[in-house]
Design a protein around this motif. Structure first.
Motif, mmCIF file in Angstrom:
data_model
loop_
_atom_site.group_PDB
_atom_site.id
_atom_site.type_symbol
_atom_site.label_atom_id
_atom_site.label_comp_id
_atom_site.label_asym_id
_atom_site.label_seq_id
_atom_site.Cartn_x
_atom_site.Cartn_y
_atom_site.Cartn_z
ATOM 1 N N VAL A 1 0.834 -1.158 0.105
ATOM 2 C CA VAL A 1 0.010 -0.010 -0.012
ATOM 3 C C VAL A 1 0.919 1.320 -0.037
ATOM 4 N N VAL A 2 2.077 1.096 0.803
ATOM 5 C CA VAL A 2 2.928 2.440 0.989
ATOM 6 C C VAL A 2 3.603 2.437 -0.351
ATOM 7 N N GLN A 3 4.117 1.470 -0.853
ATOM 8 C CA GLN A 3 4.941 1.517 -2.014
ATOM 9 C C GLN A 3 4.058 2.016 -3.194
ATOM 10 N N ALA A 4 2.840 1.839 -3.151
ATOM 11 C CA ALA A 4 2.045 2.051 -4.292
ATOM 12 C C ALA A 4 1.959 3.699 -4.284
ATOM 13 N N ALA A 5 2.240 4.177 -3.049
ATOM 14 C CA ALA A 5 1.483 5.742 -2.794
ATOM 15 C C ALA A 5 2.935 6.605 -3.312
ATOM 16 N N ARG A 6 4.074 6.036 -3.892
ATOM 17 C CA ARG A 6 5.203 6.719 -4.196
ATOM 18 C C ARG A 6 5.002 8.086 -5.080
ATOM 19 N N ASP A 7 4.272 7.609 -6.278
ATOM 20 C CA ASP A 7 3.809 9.002 -7.272
ATOM 21 C C ASP A 7 2.923 9.990 -6.410
ATOM 22 N N ASP A 8 2.032 9.393 -5.577
ATOM 23 C CA ASP A 8 1.206 10.400 -5.071
ATOM 24 C C ASP A 8 2.098 11.366 -4.181
ATOM 25 N N ALA A 9 3.064 10.454 -3.292
ATOM 26 C CA ALA A 9 3.779 11.154 -2.171
ATOM 27 C C ALA A 9 4.887 12.346 -2.959
ATOM 28 N N ILE B 1 -1.609 18.802 -3.872
ATOM 29 C CA ILE B 1 -2.167 17.501 -4.449
ATOM 30 C C ILE B 1 -2.163 16.393 -3.315
ATOM 31 N N ARG B 2 -3.131 15.884 -3.237
ATOM 32 C CA ARG B 2 -3.318 14.591 -2.294
ATOM 33 C C ARG B 2 -3.968 13.451 -3.059
ATOM 34 N N GLY B 3 -3.354 12.849 -3.562
ATOM 35 C CA GLY B 3 -3.828 11.426 -4.216
ATOM 36 C C GLY B 3 -4.268 10.417 -3.237
ATOM 37 N N ALA B 4 -5.290 9.486 -3.898
ATOM 38 C CA ALA B 4 -5.955 8.594 -2.918
ATOM 39 C C ALA B 4 -5.143 7.299 -2.432
ATOM 40 N N ARG B 5 -3.838 7.184 -3.306
ATOM 41 C CA ARG B 5 -2.978 6.270 -2.837
ATOM 42 C C ARG B 5 -2.223 6.845 -1.690
ATOM 43 N N LEU B 6 -1.886 8.128 -1.786
ATOM 44 C CA LEU B 6 -1.012 8.540 -0.592
ATOM 45 C C LEU B 6 -2.068 8.635 0.672
ATOM 46 N N GLU B 7 -3.179 8.933 0.611
ATOM 47 C CA GLU B 7 -4.069 8.982 1.784
ATOM 48 C C GLU B 7 -4.249 7.721 2.353
#
Length: 105
Positions: free
Chosen positions: A54-62, A72-78
């Motif tokens: 879950v955290v790895q998938a949020a790298r682009d959003d981070a 910009i707050r993406g769903a994956r980062l949230e």
């Protein structure tokens, strides 16, 4: 004005300018070092969490979050932030620090 006084005034003014410049450099270095230490500590504290999918998938959003200064707050980062806070409730870090920790891995 005699040459000795002019030289003394010029010397005094050059010393005060150098002191201000060195003070700015010291202050800037201190702030950068403090931020780096915070990011390192947050990164160490979340290193086991960052390996999670879950955290790895949020790298682009981070990356988008950090680059946009939080606009910009993406769903994956949230989802990753919720996951990290659920797994490590004792961790005291704001969203930006956690996003930087995600990017640091």
């Amino acid at each position: 004005m005699n040459p000795a006084r002019t030289l003394a005034l010029f010397s005094l003014l050059s010393f005060t300018g150098a002191a201000s410049a060195s003070s700015l450099v010291v202050t800037t270095d201190t702030l950068v070092d403090a931020l780096a230490a915070t990011v390192d500590a947050t990164s160490d504290a979340t290193s086991s969490l960052v390996d999670n999918k879950v955290v790895q998938a949020a790298r682009d959003d981070a990356a988008s979050f950090v680059a946009s200064h939080g606009d910009i707050r993406g769903a994956r980062l949230e989802a990753a932030l919720r996951h990290i806070r659920q797994r490590a409730p004792q961790l005291i870090a704001d969203d930006r620090q956690l996003a930087l920790a995600i990017l640091a891995r």
